[in-house]
Structures are given as C-alpha cells and as structure tokens.
Design an enzyme around this catalytic site. Structure first.
Site, PDB file in Angstrom:
ATOM      1  N   ASP A 120       0.849  -1.201   0.000  1.00 47.17           N
ATOM      2  CA  ASP A 120       0.000   0.000   0.000  1.00 47.17           C
ATOM      3  C   ASP A 120       0.883   1.249   0.000  1.00 47.17           C
ATOM      4  OD1 ASP A 120      -3.210   0.517   1.027  1.00 47.17           O
ATOM      5  OD2 ASP A 120      -1.798   2.191   1.175  1.00 47.17           O
ATOM      6  N   ASN A 143     -12.773  -2.896   2.587  1.00 50.36           N
ATOM      7  CA  ASN A 143     -13.620  -1.702   2.645  1.00 50.36           C
ATOM      8  C   ASN A 143     -14.544  -1.701   1.428  1.00 50.36           C
ATOM      9  OD1 ASN A 143     -12.239  -0.803   4.953  1.00 50.36           O
ATOM     10  ND2 ASN A 143     -10.688   0.248   3.719  1.00 50.36           N
ATOM     11  N   GLY A 163     -15.537   2.974   3.714  1.00 48.02           N
ATOM     12  CA  GLY A 163     -14.221   3.588   3.609  1.00 48.02           C
ATOM     13  C   GLY A 163     -13.486   3.274   2.329  1.00 48.02           C
ATOM     14  N   GLN A 164     -14.199   2.745   1.324  1.00 47.43           N
ATOM     15  CA  GLN A 164     -13.527   2.417   0.054  1.00 47.43           C
ATOM     16  C   GLN A 164     -13.242   3.690  -0.732  1.00 47.43           C
ATOM     17  OE1 GLN A 164     -15.698  -0.317  -2.489  1.00 47.43           O
ATOM     18  NE2 GLN A 164     -13.912  -0.645  -3.823  1.00 47.43           N
ATOM     19  N   HIS A 180     -10.302  -4.933  -3.510  1.00 46.75           N
ATOM     20  CA  HIS A 180      -8.990  -5.234  -2.926  1.00 46.75           C
ATOM     21  C   HIS A 180      -9.139  -5.644  -1.476  1.00 46.75           C
ATOM     22  CE1 HIS A 180      -9.802  -0.900  -2.522  1.00 46.75           C
ATOM     23  NE2 HIS A 180      -9.154  -0.951  -1.358  1.00 46.75           N
ATOM     24  N   LEU A 181      -8.272  -6.552  -1.066  1.00 43.64           N
ATOM     25  CA  LEU A 181      -8.172  -6.959   0.329  1.00 43.64           C
ATOM     26  C   LEU A 181      -6.934  -6.293   0.910  1.00 43.64           C
ATOM     27  CD1 LEU A 181     -10.105  -9.095  -0.848  1.00 43.64           C
ATOM     28  CD2 LEU A 181      -8.924 -10.817   0.534  1.00 43.64           C
ATOM     29  N   HIS A 182      -7.093  -5.670   2.078  1.00 47.66           N
ATOM     30  CA  HIS A 182      -5.933  -5.160   2.809  1.00 47.66           C
ATOM     31  C   HIS A 182      -5.425  -6.271   3.718  1.00 47.66           C
ATOM     32  CE1 HIS A 182      -6.755  -0.687   2.240  1.00 47.66           C
ATOM     33  NE2 HIS A 182      -7.949  -1.173   1.973  1.00 47.66           N
TER      34      HIS A 182
HETATM   35  P1  DGP Z   1      -9.515   1.702   0.288  1.00 53.43           P
HETATM   36  O1  DGP Z   1      -9.685   2.906   1.151  1.00 53.43           O
HETATM   37  O2  DGP Z   1      -9.952   0.429   0.990  1.00 53.43           O
HETATM   38  O3  DGP Z   1     -10.170   1.873  -1.059  1.00 53.43           O
HETATM   39  O4  DGP Z   1      -7.964   1.550   0.084  1.00 53.43           O
HETATM   40  C1  DGP Z   1      -7.278   2.012  -1.016  1.00 53.43           C
HETATM   41  C2  DGP Z   1      -5.815   1.918  -0.680  1.00 53.43           C
HETATM   42  O5  DGP Z   1      -5.089   2.025  -1.877  1.00 53.43           O
HETATM   43  C3  DGP Z   1      -5.298   3.022   0.240  1.00 53.43           C
HETATM   44  O6  DGP Z   1      -4.853   2.426   1.453  1.00 53.43           O
HETATM   45  C4  DGP Z   1      -4.151   3.663  -0.502  1.00 53.43           C
HETATM   46  C5  DGP Z   1      -3.879   2.682  -1.610  1.00 53.43           C
HETATM   47  N1  DGP Z   1      -3.483   3.280  -2.874  1.00 53.43           N
HETATM   48  C6  DGP Z   1      -4.155   4.249  -3.560  1.00 53.43           C
HETATM   49  N2  DGP Z   1      -3.516   4.528  -4.700  1.00 53.43           N
HETATM   50  C7  DGP Z   1      -2.424   3.719  -4.736  1.00 53.43           C
HETATM   51  C8  DGP Z   1      -1.376   3.534  -5.682  1.00 53.43           C
HETATM   52  O7  DGP Z   1      -1.301   4.171  -6.733  1.00 53.43           O
HETATM   53  N3  DGP Z   1      -0.429   2.608  -5.372  1.00 53.43           N
HETATM   54  C9  DGP Z   1      -0.478   1.863  -4.218  1.00 53.43           C
HETATM   55  N4  DGP Z   1       0.510   0.991  -4.013  1.00 53.43           N
HETATM   56  N5  DGP Z   1      -1.451   2.014  -3.314  1.00 53.43           N
HETATM   57  C10 DGP Z   1      -2.418   2.923  -3.570  1.00 53.43           C
END
Ligand code: DGP
Length: 112
Positions: free
Chosen positions: A30, A85, A91-92, A98-100
């Site tokens: 992330d 999310n 919070g998406q 995607h899974l965190h």
């Molecule tokens: P969510 O809030 O669940 O939709 O999480 C999206 C996540 O994606 C957030 O934690 C930041 C991450 N993220 C957003 N843009 C990028 C990117 O361009 N590259 C990477 N590696 N992560 C990203």
C-alpha cells in the site's frame, strides 16, 4: 478498466512494490501503509467492489492469496487482519476490489 489505477498496477503500466502475483491475482504494498506490513491483494480482472463479486471461487482464491501473502511476509504466526472496505460508508476509496493485509503490530477493535 482503462481509468482504474489498480488495473494499471495489475497490467504493470504504473509501478508498485509487487510482493506476489499469479493465478489472476496481484499483491502489492500500500502507498499509505497503516501497519508495518500493509499489502493490497487484487484480482487482475476489474471488479468495482465486493458487491460486484458474484463468483465465490474468485473470492475464495483472493482470500487464500491474502493468507499466503501473510505467511510469506512473516506476519501470519503472530497475527494479522484482512479488511475489505466496501463503498463510501465502508471507507472504500479505490473502486477495484482489494483486500488489505495488515500485520506487524497488534490491531485494535472496534475499527474506526
Ligand atoms: P480503500 O480505502 O480500501 O479503497 O484503500 C485504497 C488503498 O489504496 C489506500 O490504502 C491507498 C492505496 N493506494 C491508492 N492509490 C495507490 C497507488 O497508486 N499505489 C499503491 N501501491 N497504493 C495505492
């Protein structure tokens, strides 16, 4: 989907720290980590959110892939959290499923 940033990461069109890929899945670090280990697991095929995922086999593969990422990044035995999310109240912010995978510290409950 051409405008989707995670589709571009899956296609290798924009850079990411990929930790695992294969079987229609990609896992990458992330950009804004919330734990010492914070990896996102995505299907390479675009799905907007968990609400759009109709194929239980894909969901099962995603979950197993997240578990394998936890094992391979060394957080599995102490413990980790997998978060999905979904839509604004969930919070998406990126609308590609995607899974965190979060680990490397003790998690709190309830989540914010
Ligand atoms: P969510 O809030 O669940 O939709 O999480 C999206 C996540 O994606 C957030 O934690 C930041 C991450 N993220 C957003 N843009 C990028 C990117 O361009 N590259 C990477 N590696 N992560 C990203």
């Amino acid at each position: 989907m051409s405008s989707c940033i995670f589709c571009k990461i899956a296609a290798g069109e924009i850079p990411a720290q990929v930790v695992k890929k294969g079987d229609g899945m990609v896992a990458f670090r992330d950009l804004n980590p919330q734990a010492p280990t914070h990896v996102l697991v995505i299907p390479t095929t675009h799905l907007g959110s968990l609400n759009d995922a109709k194929d239980a086999a894909v969901l099962g593969k995603l979950m197993a892939f997240a578990r394998d990422v936890a094992l391979e990044t060394g957080v599995a035995s102490k413990g980790y959290r997998v978060v999905v999310n979904t839509n604004p109240d969930g919070g998406q912010t990126v609308f590609h499923l995607h899974l965190h995978v979060l680990g490397g510290r003790a998690m709190k409950w309830p989540p914010g």
